[in-house]
Each structure stands twice: as C-alpha cells, then as structure tokens.
Design an enzyme around this catalytic site. Sequence first.
Site, PDB file in Angstrom:
ATOM      1  N   CYS A 112     -16.105 -19.744   1.477  1.00 23.13           N
ATOM      2  CA  CYS A 112     -15.285 -20.561   0.563  1.00 23.13           C
ATOM      3  C   CYS A 112     -15.190 -22.018   0.979  1.00 23.13           C
ATOM      4  CB  CYS A 112     -13.894 -19.955   0.439  1.00 23.13           C
ATOM      5  SG  CYS A 112     -13.934 -18.240  -0.067  1.00 23.13           S
ATOM      6  N   HIS A 256      -9.156 -25.037  -2.415  1.00 19.61           N
ATOM      7  CA  HIS A 256      -9.923 -23.838  -2.761  1.00 19.61           C
ATOM      8  C   HIS A 256      -8.971 -22.873  -3.460  1.00 19.61           C
ATOM      9  CE1 HIS A 256     -12.156 -20.205  -2.678  1.00 19.61           C
ATOM     10  NE2 HIS A 256     -11.442 -19.652  -1.716  1.00 19.61           N
ATOM     11  N   ASN A 286     -11.043 -16.281  -7.766  1.00 19.28           N
ATOM     12  CA  ASN A 286     -11.609 -16.895  -6.564  1.00 19.28           C
ATOM     13  C   ASN A 286     -13.131 -16.911  -6.708  1.00 19.28           C
ATOM     14  OD1 ASN A 286     -12.599 -17.460  -4.009  1.00 19.28           O
ATOM     15  ND2 ASN A 286     -11.169 -16.125  -2.926  1.00 19.28           N
TER      16      ASN A 286
HETATM   17  O1  UT7 Z   1     -11.233 -17.113  -0.436  1.00 18.44           O
HETATM   18  C1  UT7 Z   1     -11.285 -16.751   0.913  1.00 18.44           C
HETATM   19  C2  UT7 Z   1      -9.956 -16.609   1.515  1.00 18.44           C
HETATM   20  N1  UT7 Z   1      -9.216 -15.550   0.883  1.00 18.44           N
HETATM   21  C3  UT7 Z   1      -7.915 -15.613   0.792  1.00 18.44           C
HETATM   22  O2  UT7 Z   1      -7.374 -16.616   1.187  1.00 18.44           O
HETATM   23  C4  UT7 Z   1      -7.152 -14.433   0.276  1.00 18.44           C
HETATM   24  C5  UT7 Z   1      -5.917 -14.194   1.118  1.00 18.44           C
HETATM   25  N2  UT7 Z   1      -5.144 -13.030   0.778  1.00 18.44           N
HETATM   26  C6  UT7 Z   1      -4.491 -12.871  -0.393  1.00 18.44           C
HETATM   27  O3  UT7 Z   1      -4.592 -13.669  -1.287  1.00 18.44           O
HETATM   28  C7  UT7 Z   1      -3.539 -11.685  -0.518  1.00 18.44           C
HETATM   29  O4  UT7 Z   1      -3.358 -11.092   0.748  1.00 18.44           O
HETATM   30  C8  UT7 Z   1      -4.024 -10.604  -1.528  1.00 18.44           C
HETATM   31  C9  UT7 Z   1      -3.918 -11.144  -2.961  1.00 18.44           C
HETATM   32  C10 UT7 Z   1      -5.441 -10.211  -1.232  1.00 18.44           C
HETATM   33  C11 UT7 Z   1      -3.124  -9.381  -1.435  1.00 18.44           C
HETATM   34  O5  UT7 Z   1      -1.773  -9.749  -1.623  1.00 18.44           O
HETATM   35  P1  UT7 Z   1      -0.660  -9.243  -0.605  1.00 18.44           P
HETATM   36  O6  UT7 Z   1       0.620  -9.770  -1.099  1.00 18.44           O
HETATM   37  O7  UT7 Z   1      -1.083  -9.628   0.775  1.00 18.44           O
HETATM   38  O8  UT7 Z   1      -0.688  -7.683  -0.835  1.00 18.44           O
HETATM   39  P2  UT7 Z   1      -1.029  -6.499   0.180  1.00 18.44           P
HETATM   40  O9  UT7 Z   1      -2.475  -6.439   0.466  1.00 18.44           O
HETATM   41  O10 UT7 Z   1      -0.074  -6.534   1.341  1.00 18.44           O
HETATM   42  O11 UT7 Z   1      -0.612  -5.269  -0.708  1.00 18.44           O
HETATM   43  C12 UT7 Z   1       0.750  -5.042  -1.123  1.00 18.44           C
HETATM   44  C13 UT7 Z   1       0.782  -3.772  -1.933  1.00 18.44           C
HETATM   45  C14 UT7 Z   1       0.123  -2.592  -1.235  1.00 18.44           C
HETATM   46  O12 UT7 Z   1       0.843  -1.421  -1.572  1.00 18.44           O
HETATM   47  P3  UT7 Z   1       1.877  -0.767  -0.511  1.00 18.44           P
HETATM   48  O13 UT7 Z   1       1.044  -0.474   0.696  1.00 18.44           O
HETATM   49  O14 UT7 Z   1       2.892  -1.844  -0.269  1.00 18.44           O
HETATM   50  O15 UT7 Z   1       2.374   0.407  -1.236  1.00 18.44           O
HETATM   51  C15 UT7 Z   1      -1.250  -2.531  -1.894  1.00 18.44           C
HETATM   52  O16 UT7 Z   1      -1.796  -1.245  -1.865  1.00 18.44           O
HETATM   53  O17 UT7 Z   1       0.068  -3.975  -3.168  1.00 18.44           O
HETATM   54  C16 UT7 Z   1      -0.924  -2.947  -3.306  1.00 18.44           C
HETATM   55  N3  UT7 Z   1      -2.067  -3.499  -4.009  1.00 18.44           N
HETATM   56  C17 UT7 Z   1      -2.164  -3.488  -5.347  1.00 18.44           C
HETATM   57  N4  UT7 Z   1      -1.361  -3.020  -6.314  1.00 18.44           N
HETATM   58  C18 UT7 Z   1      -1.750  -3.188  -7.591  1.00 18.44           C
HETATM   59  C19 UT7 Z   1      -3.163  -4.112  -3.478  1.00 18.44           C
HETATM   60  N5  UT7 Z   1      -3.968  -4.502  -4.474  1.00 18.44           N
HETATM   61  C20 UT7 Z   1      -3.375  -4.133  -5.640  1.00 18.44           C
HETATM   62  C21 UT7 Z   1      -3.740  -4.252  -6.983  1.00 18.44           C
HETATM   63  N6  UT7 Z   1      -2.903  -3.791  -7.930  1.00 18.44           N
HETATM   64  N7  UT7 Z   1      -4.884  -4.866  -7.375  1.00 18.44           N
END
Ligand code: UT7
Length: 329
Positions: A112, A256, A286
């Site tokens: 990225c 980004h 993204n």
């Molecule tokens: O471009 C290169 C660099 N990339 C980035 O900078 C991305 C950085 N990371 C992020 O943007 C975020 O971490 C994400 C958008 C990828 C994820 O968001 P988050 O707030 O960190 O969520 P998480 O992974 O901690 O997941 C929270 C909950 C989980 O459920 P439990 O374990 O709390 O029950 C996941 O299973 O959300 C669940 N979850 C979803 N639910 C519905 C994960 N993906 C989804 C989904 N729909 N698509």
Amino acid sequence: MSIRIAGTGSYVPDRILTNADLEKMVETSDEWIRTRTGIEERHIAAPDQPTSDLAYRASLKALEMAGITGEQIDAIVVATITPDYVFPSTGCVLQDRLGAKGAFCFDLEAACSGLLYSLEVAYSLMKTHPQRYKHVLVIGAEKLSCITDWTNRNTCVLFGDGAGAVLLENDGSDGPDCVVASDLHTDGGYGEILKMPAGGSLAPASKETVEAHEHFIHMEGKEVFKLAVNAMVNAGKTVLEEAGITPEEVNLVVPHQANSRIIYAVAPRLGVPDERVFININHYGNTSAASIGLCLDEAVRSGRIKKGDNVLLTAFGGGLTWGAMLLKF
Ligand code: UT7
C-alpha cells in the site's frame, strides 16, 4: 530545473460490488462494513482485465492532462502487488501499450506504500539525471480481487480494484519542486501480519497451497490497525517538520484508504481538521498501491487541489512499509 506534477489520471472498472452483494456471499452486514471500515462499495475488474489494463487507462488520462504522448515518456514505474505476470513486469506490458519506446520500465513492490515509494524513486531519478528523465510516469495499479479470498469475511469486504497515475515533468524552469519532503520506512520484522503466503519461491503454487487458500491476502487486522496509526502520524509529523510548515498550512491530507477509522485517527493527531482530509474509501475500498493515485486524481479534477497547494500523503502497508510525503502542486 523544476520537477512538477504535470498530469494525473485514474481508472476503476465498471462493475460495482456493494455491501449488499457481499451480504449474499459471506456472513456480514452492510452496517458492520460501513461502521468498521467506511466502505460502501468497491469496483471489480473483469476476469480477463489485467492490472496493466487498469494502469493503461489511468495513464492515458494523466498523459492527456500533461499534453504529452507515450513516446515522450522517459521512465515508467508501476507500483503493484498484483502484476500481470511475475515477469515480464507490468511496466514492460504498459510500455508496449503506451508506445513509450524510449522509456525504461519496471515494477516496484511496496504494497500500500507503493505509490509513495515510486514517487520517491522517480523524483530521485529526475534529480540525478535531469537531462535523461524529463517525463516519468508513476502508476499505482491493483487487481486485488484476484488475491482476495471471497469466502473469508475478515478480508473480502475490504478490497477493490483500480489505478491512479501521476506524470512528473522536469519543465526546465526555476520554480520549486513538487516533492518538498519525504519520510519512508520499512520493518521486515512484521512481514507475517500482512502477506500472501504462497506463489513466490518459498511456496510455489501447488495443489496444497491452493487448497489452503494461501494465494490470498492474509491480514491480522487489529495489529495492523494499531501500527498503522502511529506510523503514519510519526512520518507525517517528520515530513511537516522537514518541510518547515505547520499543520495549518497543509491544504489537504491524502492518506492511503485502508479504513476510515484509521484516517480519522491520524488526521487530528497531525493537527489537521477532518474537512482537509481526502476520503473516497466509501466508493473504492482499499485498492493498495492505487489508492493515493485515485485520490489525487479525484482531488485535482474536482478542484480540491489547486496550484500552490501543500498536499500531505501518508501510507501504510504490507512489508511493513510506510511513510509520508509533502507535495507542492
Ligand atoms: O492497506 C494495508 C493496511 N491495512 C490496514 O490498515 C487495515 C487495518 N485493519 C483494519 O482496518 C481493521 O482491523 C479491520 C477492518 C480489518 C477489522 O476491524 P476490527 O475492528 O479490527 O475488527 P476485528 O477483526 O477485531 O473483528 C471484530 C469482530 C469479530 O467478531 P468477534 O470475535 O468479536 O465475535 C470478527 O469475527 O467482527 C467480526 N468480523 C465481522 N463481522 C461481520 C470480522 N469481519 C467481519 C465482517 N462482517 N466482514
């Protein structure tokens, strides 16, 4: 000699995949995707449309804005993690399509942060050999849909396809350069948290790697999120200091586009209000190396970037790679 941005261009494929479409593919919801990422829709290339085609269409627009032809390009740098082939490079494919016969061309892989790294390389080439490199075309282009695991809700809701191009020109005048300051970093120690595990020399494609879904993006989202905010804030501050300008003098931040929550966490820490931050992740998701180029072109064509503006770019991605750059338009 003054190196300036003479043209920008961008392109996204026609097909739009909405959050509602994704609700039918994996267990997710429009509400979750919008509130956790800011994404509403993304564009997806046709199966037979490679990254070079996205790059080509964005490049044509940048060349048109600059008023030059392919034959006048001296070098092409394509930032991508989704090249058409391992080799020849996407830069080579693009050179042929643009008719840029005299250009030397290559791909740069910094995920990225690819566009920032490529601008730094292009600018350095032009400063070192001003007679040889008068027009250098820098493109970020990605067909991330082909390395996205469409069965994994953790990642498939995040990514999209597109391309953004920037044409740098040495116009021979005495004006200021477009690159005022930059601060780029790498930390290979964090390579594991954002990667595509197979398809390289370590784990060439095999029945096993395909069955294990190892040809797709793997990301530890939470960890990446935390590192991204601090890294972009620190790089951004360093660049402002190096450039000798205050946050009030920044006309626009172009970050980004990985997650709107990351963007809105970085901006206040840099001292720049939200209304001076460019965001279009809602429409494109993204797009990795393409995202900053897509933003720049949209901002230039909509009049949000004007001549003389100070524009702060920030990026973070796999590698890990990150950085910031101050551009003077
Ligand atoms: O471009 C290169 C660099 N990339 C980035 O900078 C991305 C950085 N990371 C992020 O943007 C975020 O971490 C994400 C958008 C990828 C994820 O968001 P988050 O707030 O960190 O969520 P998480 O992974 O901690 O997941 C929270 C909950 C989980 O459920 P439990 O374990 O709390 O029950 C996941 O299973 O959300 C669940 N979850 C979803 N639910 C519905 C994960 N993906 C989804 C989904 N729909 N698509």
